[in-house]
Design a protein around this motif. Structure first.
Motif: not given
Ligand SMILES: [Zn+2]
Ligand SMILES: [Zn+2]
Ligand SMILES: [Zn+2]
Ligand SMILES: [Zn+2]
Lengths: 226, 226
Positions: B32-36, B69-70, B74-75
């Motif tokens: 999720i953080e990497s995608t963000h 969902e994440g 986040h995005c």
């Protein structure tokens, strides 16, 4: 003088039965006589499949041996090409006839979909079939069911893995694989000229595509397969 | 105004591990953080694979649900594309996450060789995955590992089997499939223009081919995939 066109006759495929067409040669004597007729009509390569006693496709080396012997006796000078195709067996079975040292054998170098299943030619099986062909001095006819198969054939030939002159067959019209498409055909020809100008190629269409693709191949300077 | 280029980010494939590259996001929070980060840098589609607790590829719908969902939280506005690729499962397992109704999912429509095995997408599995995507209103990204896959994608889309706008990805540089080849790339583009002028396409190169193919795709008016 213009370039001669090689006619390769596939006397018996692995699919049609006597029920589909009573003229399909199924027994070895029928196949030898049918090849003889094609030879007298001008065919110079016989692409051979064999059937078992029930008429089902098999890779039985003993049947291939009898067919090869019969063709050599009846059709002096004709090139015998035995099929290592996957409809007649699985795995190493598919190459069981290569010790017979036919002049040619078919070789698939990639995988693709067939009408109802995957035509599986995993890289290690391709490696092994190519090595057997090298060992027994059998020139492969590479069956290209898709564009990448041409690239794989050229790469393997350049790497010294395919004995003899590179000979590629474009196969079109198999459901779920490459359709009969003139633009693709022209691109296949250009790809051969670009990547392997010394090689020879032929083309085959399946079912109703057969005559169409044969005409394209002859007009474009290639060879034909029934 | 010129046409915008869609950047699809494949944050975690199914092959690399932390041992290969410590930066590969493996857990769902890492993904999720990497995608963000990629989203903030301009990516608008996230192509998602998930891993199990050992870091191995899986098709586990529960993990896909948490990741989806994440990313959505986040995005905002980013398109989530879940992989139905064959490295993460076999048979119907591969479509087990489609009831999550992601906006997109990857879909292979043909079979081909991978570095050490056959990438198997038998026709009945393709039929089923396409029907599930239709049922859950998921737009497929068709993965074209070879030329015939483009033809199959267009035929299936014309037959109403693929929901949404046709979106095809050319994949180049997988060993034993299609190499990174400029002439083939250009022919793929022409084939899309000829057979499906309304469709969109993107292209991905594997490993060292990634930057090369992305540059070709952007310059030719297509979209990119990392
Ligand atoms: Zn055959
Ligand atoms: Zn005779
Ligand atoms: Zn965040
Ligand atoms: Zn993927």
């Amino acid at each position: 003088m213009t370039k001669p066109c090689i006619i390769c006759v596939a006397i018996t495929g692995s699919v049609p039965t006597k029920a589909n067409n009573p003229a399909v040669p199924i027994t070895v004597p029928e196949q030898i006589e049918s090849t003889h007729e094609a030879f007298e009509a001008g065919a110079s390569i016989a692409h051979c499949h064999v059937r078992d006693d029930e008429g089902k496709p098999t890779s039985d080396p003993e049947r291939f041996a009898r067919l090869k012997e019969g063709i050599e006796a009846h059709c002096p000078g004709m090139i015998v090409q035995l099929s290592t195709g996957g409809r007649s067996g699985a795995g190493a079975e598919r190459g069981g006839m290569l010790p017979l040292r036919p002049e040619m054998a078919s070789l698939s170098v990639g995988s693709n979909n067939f009408p109802t299943r995957v035509y599986e030619n995993p890289p290690d099986l391709v490696d092994w079939l190519a090595a057997e062909m090298t060992k027994y001095d059998v020139t492969p006819e590479v069956e290209a069911f898709d564009l990448s198969h041409i690239h794989q054939a050229v790469a393997r030939h350049k790497a010294g893995q395919l004995p003899g002159k590179l000979y590629v067959q474009f196969v079109m019209g198999v459901k779920n694989a490459m359709p009969v498409d003139r633009d693709v055909f022209d691109y296949y020809v250009r790809t051969m000229e670009r990547l392997a100008p010394e090689a020879e190629w032929c083309a085959a269409g399946v079912g109703p595509g057969q005559i169409v693709v044969n005409e394209w191949a002859i007009a474009a300077g290639g060879h034909t397969r029934t």
